[in-house]
Motif scaffolding. Structure first.
Motif, PDB file in Angstrom:
ATOM      1  N   GLU A  14     -10.364   3.645  -0.168  1.00 28.94           N
ATOM      2  CA  GLU A  14      -9.295   2.807  -1.102  1.00 28.94           C
ATOM      3  C   GLU A  14      -9.902   3.047  -2.513  1.00 28.94           C
ATOM      4  O   GLU A  14     -11.040   2.655  -2.766  1.00 28.94           O
ATOM      5  CB  GLU A  14      -9.477   1.524  -0.679  1.00 28.94           C
ATOM      6  N   LYS A  15      -8.934   3.629  -3.492  1.00 25.08           N
ATOM      7  CA  LYS A  15      -9.407   3.876  -4.751  1.00 25.08           C
ATOM      8  C   LYS A  15      -9.818   2.591  -5.723  1.00 25.08           C
ATOM      9  O   LYS A  15     -10.889   2.870  -6.361  1.00 25.08           O
ATOM     10  CB  LYS A  15      -8.353   4.771  -5.456  1.00 25.08           C
TER      11      LYS A  15
ATOM     12  N   TRP B  53       0.851  -1.268  -0.172  1.00 24.76           N
ATOM     13  CA  TRP B  53      -0.072   0.096   0.006  1.00 24.76           C
ATOM     14  C   TRP B  53       0.916   1.279   0.093  1.00 24.76           C
ATOM     15  O   TRP B  53       1.931   1.343   0.640  1.00 24.76           O
ATOM     16  CB  TRP B  53      -0.950   0.091   1.255  1.00 24.76           C
ATOM     17  N   THR B  54       0.317   2.409  -0.718  1.00 24.12           N
ATOM     18  CA  THR B  54       0.975   3.483  -0.479  1.00 24.12           C
ATOM     19  C   THR B  54      -0.306   4.662  -0.427  1.00 24.12           C
ATOM     20  O   THR B  54      -1.412   4.394  -0.557  1.00 24.12           O
ATOM     21  CB  THR B  54       1.705   4.173  -1.858  1.00 24.12           C
TER      22      THR B  54
ATOM     23  N   TRP C  28      -0.599  -1.937   7.372  1.00 26.24           N
ATOM     24  CA  TRP C  28      -0.057  -0.647   7.917  1.00 26.24           C
ATOM     25  C   TRP C  28       0.978  -0.614   6.609  1.00 26.24           C
ATOM     26  O   TRP C  28       1.381  -1.429   5.789  1.00 26.24           O
ATOM     27  CB  TRP C  28       0.479  -0.615   8.978  1.00 26.24           C
ATOM     28  N   PHE C  29       1.541   0.864   6.324  1.00 23.88           N
ATOM     29  CA  PHE C  29       2.501   0.909   5.411  1.00 23.88           C
ATOM     30  C   PHE C  29       3.276   2.198   5.934  1.00 23.88           C
ATOM     31  O   PHE C  29       2.843   2.699   6.849  1.00 23.88           O
ATOM     32  CB  PHE C  29       1.932   1.185   3.995  1.00 23.88           C
ATOM     33  N   HIS C  30       4.446   2.444   5.248  1.00 25.08           N
ATOM     34  CA  HIS C  30       5.350   3.584   5.745  1.00 25.08           C
ATOM     35  C   HIS C  30       5.818   4.322   4.775  1.00 25.08           C
ATOM     36  O   HIS C  30       6.077   3.787   3.356  1.00 25.08           O
ATOM     37  CB  HIS C  30       6.138   3.357   6.745  1.00 25.08           C
ATOM     38  N   ASP C  31       6.062   5.652   4.616  1.00 28.84           N
ATOM     39  CA  ASP C  31       7.140   6.562   3.720  1.00 28.84           C
ATOM     40  C   ASP C  31       8.123   6.879   4.600  1.00 28.84           C
ATOM     41  O   ASP C  31       8.359   6.485   5.642  1.00 28.84           O
ATOM     42  CB  ASP C  31       6.134   7.457   3.030  1.00 28.84           C
ATOM     43  N   GLU C  32       8.953   8.053   4.202  1.00 28.56           N
ATOM     44  CA  GLU C  32      10.263   8.331   4.785  1.00 28.56           C
ATOM     45  C   GLU C  32       9.937   8.744   6.339  1.00 28.56           C
ATOM     46  O   GLU C  32      10.551   8.310   7.078  1.00 28.56           O
ATOM     47  CB  GLU C  32      10.635   9.432   4.015  1.00 28.56           C
ATOM     48  N   ASN C  33       8.758   9.424   6.526  1.00 29.76           N
ATOM     49  CA  ASN C  33       8.552  10.227   7.948  1.00 29.76           C
ATOM     50  C   ASN C  33       7.421   9.638   8.843  1.00 29.76           C
ATOM     51  O   ASN C  33       7.402   9.707   9.767  1.00 29.76           O
ATOM     52  CB  ASN C  33       8.426  11.626   7.808  1.00 29.76           C
ATOM     53  N   ARG C  34       6.488   8.908   7.782  1.00 27.37           N
ATOM     54  CA  ARG C  34       5.317   8.579   8.526  1.00 27.37           C
ATOM     55  C   ARG C  34       5.087   7.076   8.606  1.00 27.37           C
ATOM     56  O   ARG C  34       5.310   6.577   7.489  1.00 27.37           O
ATOM     57  CB  ARG C  34       4.141   9.235   7.919  1.00 27.37           C
ATOM     58  N   ILE C  35       4.072   6.547   9.442  1.00 27.45           N
ATOM     59  CA  ILE C  35       3.862   5.126   9.454  1.00 27.45           C
ATOM     60  C   ILE C  35       1.916   5.403   9.273  1.00 27.45           C
ATOM     61  O   ILE C  35       1.612   6.218  10.110  1.00 27.45           O
ATOM     62  CB  ILE C  35       3.952   4.698  10.681  1.00 27.45           C
ATOM     63  N   TYR C  36       1.425   4.774   8.525  1.00 27.54           N
ATOM     64  CA  TYR C  36       0.191   4.675   8.232  1.00 27.54           C
ATOM     65  C   TYR C  36      -0.593   3.526   8.607  1.00 27.54           C
ATOM     66  O   TYR C  36      -0.239   2.251   8.297  1.00 27.54           O
ATOM     67  CB  TYR C  36      -0.304   4.809   6.684  1.00 27.54           C
TER      68      TYR C  36
END
Ligand SMILES: CC(C)CCNC(=O)Cn1cc(-c2ccc3c(-c4nc5ccccc5[nH]4)n[nH]c3c2)cn1
Length: 263
Positions: free
Chosen positions: A25-26, A1-2, A74-82
């Motif tokens: 969710e698209k 996921w992103t 869950w997923f994450h990017d550089e600074n955040r966790i979703y």
């Protein structure tokens, strides 16, 4: 996921560690509506809770029960966790309780049955102390209650109890006296919850923490006259100072007050 897989909507809650947004969710054919909690890695690191957080994620990803808010992933990017969470369409039980003042016996007994059922499930997986209190309960599409473990202190925008460290009202005697505690803390908490659902305030509420502690350790409970004998019996059997004497969760589900009033 992103994040690109979702359309983000309005904020559902804000708190110390992050905030929760409505999201859709698209790609899914049924346009799944979810709640996405966004946490900042920096804040988790600063609070030194990353490993505890991973453990919590691990536990919650395996929990599947109609009265426990689902965590889908869950997923994450550089600074955040979703964190992708179930969306509870009737929001916070706490708000509903504040709005109506107190619940009728049918509503209170139905919620008590569902929470006892969820705790039997949790205890069967050696998971305890889910911090059962109105602020941690959400309401699903069928009016069913969902335990959402806000351990990560995301408080949806509703007036919190007076102390920021969370209310003391729900602490069992063994935790007030800093003794060892086991899953029986949850039995105590649903006793406090049952009282609050029926009365609109917790049984040991006082002007200051000392008085609250004193009432908790003395198990001193005063009921308004409208609380029925059946409800008093259930609450007394849960608010026992000695943890081993507290009513079992299976007996809570079978209690005559629950049998008589739960839907
Ligand atoms: C460490 C990690 C695994 C913890 C995962 N659990 C949580 O993050 C607990 N948590 C749940 C939420 C949360 C907050 C609000 C909602 C809502 C919701 N529905 C609403 C409807 C109307 C008004 C407000 C609403 N909030 N649905 N699902 C939610 C989920 C916030 N934190």
């Amino acid at each position: 996921w992103t994040t690109k897989d979702f359309d983000f909507g309005r904020p559902l809650g804000k708190g110390k560690f992050g905030s929760v947004y409505l999201a859709r969710e698209k790609r899914s054919v049924h346009k799944a509506i979810v709640a996405i909690k966004i946490l900042f890695k920096s804040q988790l690191q600063k609070a030194g809770v990353e490993h505890q957080f991973r453990r919590e994620l691990e536990i919650q990803s395996h929990l599947k029960h109609p009265n426990i808010l689902r965590m889908f992933g869950w997923f994450h990017d550089e600074n955040r966790i979703y964190i992708i969470l179930e969306y509870a369409c009737y929001g916070e039980l706490y708000k509903r309780l504040k709005k109506v003042g107190r619940f009728d016996q049918r509503t209170a007994a139905t919620y008590m049955f569902q929470i006892a059922d969820a705790l039997i499930y949790l205890h069967s997986k050696q998971v305890i102390h889910r911090d059962i209190k109105p602020e941690n309960l959400l309401l699903g599409a069928f009016g069913e209650v969902k335990i959402a473990d806000f351990g990560w202190s995301v408080h949806a925008p509703s007036l919190r109890r007076q102390t920021l460290c969370g209310t003391l009202d729900y602490l069992p005697p063994e935790m007030v006296e800093n003794k060892r505690h086991d899953e029986k803390v949850d039995h105590w908490c649903i006793g406090v919850l049952c009282y609050e659902l029926l009365v609109g305030r917790p049984p040991f509420e006082s002007q200051n923490n000392q008085d609250t502690y004193k009432k908790i350790v003395s198990c001193y409970i005063k009921f308004p006259e409208y609380v029925s004998p059946g409800a008093r019996d259930l609450i007394y059997r849960l608010l026992q100072k000695t943890p081993s004497e507290r009513l079992s969760l299976k007996d809570v589900r079978k209690h005559n007050w629950i049998e008589e009033h739960a839907e």
